[in-house]
Design an enzyme around this catalytic site. Structure first.
Site, PDB file in Angstrom:
ATOM      1  N   ASP A  21       0.820  -1.213   0.000  1.00  0.00           N
ATOM      2  CA  ASP A  21       0.000   0.000   0.000  1.00  0.00           C
ATOM      3  C   ASP A  21       0.855   1.264   0.000  1.00  0.00           C
ATOM      4  OD1 ASP A  21      -2.406   1.357  -0.046  1.00  0.00           O
ATOM      5  OD2 ASP A  21      -2.611   1.395   2.137  1.00  0.00           O
ATOM      6  N   ASN A  23       1.199   3.391  -3.029  1.00  0.00           N
ATOM      7  CA  ASN A  23       1.660   3.835  -4.350  1.00  0.00           C
ATOM      8  C   ASN A  23       1.103   5.202  -4.725  1.00  0.00           C
ATOM      9  OD1 ASN A  23       2.824   1.345  -4.551  1.00  0.00           O
ATOM     10  ND2 ASN A  23       1.333   0.503  -6.016  1.00  0.00           N
ATOM     11  N   ARG A  25      -0.114   7.653  -2.805  1.00  0.00           N
ATOM     12  CA  ARG A  25       0.409   8.755  -1.985  1.00  0.00           C
ATOM     13  C   ARG A  25       1.855   9.061  -2.348  1.00  0.00           C
ATOM     14  NH1 ARG A  25      -1.082   6.110   3.394  1.00  0.00           N
ATOM     15  NH2 ARG A  25      -1.592   4.426   1.953  1.00  0.00           N
ATOM     16  N   HIS A  38       2.073   3.316  -9.187  1.00  0.00           N
ATOM     17  CA  HIS A  38       1.877   1.876  -9.403  1.00  0.00           C
ATOM     18  C   HIS A  38       3.037   1.288 -10.203  1.00  0.00           C
ATOM     19  CE1 HIS A  38      -1.917   2.137  -7.481  1.00  0.00           C
ATOM     20  NE2 HIS A  38      -2.531   2.799  -8.448  1.00  0.00           N
ATOM     21  N   ASN A  69     -11.168  -2.640  -5.210  1.00  0.00           N
ATOM     22  CA  ASN A  69     -10.428  -1.627  -5.982  1.00  0.00           C
ATOM     23  C   ASN A  69     -11.095  -1.260  -7.307  1.00  0.00           C
ATOM     24  OD1 ASN A  69      -7.174  -2.796  -4.797  1.00  0.00           O
ATOM     25  ND2 ASN A  69      -8.359  -1.037  -4.101  1.00  0.00           N
ATOM     26  N   ARG A  72     -12.370   2.378  -7.843  1.00  0.00           N
ATOM     27  CA  ARG A  72     -11.492   3.521  -8.132  1.00  0.00           C
ATOM     28  C   ARG A  72     -11.843   4.152  -9.480  1.00  0.00           C
ATOM     29  NH1 ARG A  72      -5.609   2.499  -5.503  1.00  0.00           N
ATOM     30  NH2 ARG A  72      -6.403   1.794  -3.500  1.00  0.00           N
ATOM     31  N   ARG A 195      -4.765  -1.930   8.819  1.00  0.00           N
ATOM     32  CA  ARG A 195      -5.987  -2.716   8.610  1.00  0.00           C
ATOM     33  C   ARG A 195      -5.714  -3.829   7.605  1.00  0.00           C
ATOM     34  NH1 ARG A 195      -7.826   2.706   6.877  1.00  0.00           N
ATOM     35  NH2 ARG A 195      -7.322   2.957   4.681  1.00  0.00           N
TER      36      ARG A 195
END
Ligand code: IPE
Ligand code: IPE
Ligand code: MG
Length: 252
Positions: A21, A23, A25, A38, A69, A72, A195
């Protein structure tokens, strides 16, 4: 008797599962499009595959695309699908060279026919590789996995005329998409969130959880080593007391 966590030298996890997790940001912080993140994430995945394979990990599961996902923006989803295709076309030779056996877990029927064909091709080409098993969780959801396993189990129960009370955990487990590999020993999530996000819900029951604030494109060998070191210093008790575990491992 010592109550400090037990350190077993060179204890390498057999199965590592990673939520890659951060990518988006990572890219946004550089004023770049999310897809750029990505693309960088693929490089980090290659690093992790190489690292785990060299460390002697038996199975590495990478969460590449969750069943949620699809929500998105269209542009990001189609960019990710194109990226999967490119990566599969490009990486098979390297996988074969390093004897990595690649399998996909998830509802693959929702992908385009071309992508489904490519997935099947890579799985077939690397099937007899005797090195690390690399599981790519794509269109994967932990709830989906449990439901599809229950569906298969109910069919078995009906055919065999079994009483529902005869159902055991191993009976359900054999229909989970991960049935061929051991449960994850080490779960890693990068990107600062703590999470599970519908990853391997059943399988993570006794995994050691490790969270890193590092964004996935920057998660390098040093960061992986830190995660492995943290794992090696944990005492896994599986419901027992610390003393029981110390005693049984000193007799091992
Ligand atoms: C994880 O990175 C990769 C996928 C979900 C495909 P994100 O895209 O979730 O990155 P952030 O969380 O927005 O930074
Ligand atoms: C989980 O990350 C899925 C993958 C890494 C592929 P998300 O970024 O989708 O998770 P949430 O939405 O923050 O929980
Ligand atoms: Mg995310």
């Amino acid at each position: 008797m010592s109550t400090s966590p037990q350190v077993i030298a060179n204890r390498v996890p057999r199965h590592v599962a990673i939520v890659m997790d951060g990518n988006g940001r990572w890219a946004r912080a550089r004023l770049l499009p999310r897809l750029f993140g990505h693309h960088r994430g693929v490089e980090a995945a290659r690093r992790a595959i190489r690292y785990c394979s060299r460390a002697g990990v038996e199975c590495l599961t990478l969460f590449a695309f969750s069943s949620e996902n699809w929500k998105r923006p269209e542009e990001e989803v189609s960019g990710l699908m194109a990226l999967f295709m490119t990566v599969l076309e490009r990486e098979t030779t390297g996988l074969l060279k390093h004897q990595v056996c690649m399998r996909f877990i998830g509802a693959r029927g929702d992908f385009s026919d071309t992508l489904q064909r490519k997935i099947a091709e890579v799985e077939a080409e690397t099937r007899s590789c005797g090195g690390m098993v690399l599981q790519i969780a794509a269109n994967y959801g932990g709830r989906w996995d449990i439901v599809q396993a229950v569906q298969a189990l109910v069919r078995e129960v009906q055919v065999q005329g079994l009483d529902p009370s005869a159902i055991t955990e191993p009976m359900l487990e054999k229909y989970l998409s991960t049935a061929e590999v051991p449960e994850p020993d080490l779960f890693i999530r990068t990107g600062g969130e703590q999470r599970i996000s519908n990853f391997l819900l059943w399988q993570l029951a006794y995994s050691e959880l490790y969270f890193s604030d590092c964004l996935w494109p920057e998660f390098d060998e040093k960061a992986l080593q830190q995660a492995f070191d943290a794992y090696a210093n944990r005492q896994r008790r599986f419901g027992m007391t610390g003393d029981q575990v110390s005693r049984s491992s000193s007799h091992a």
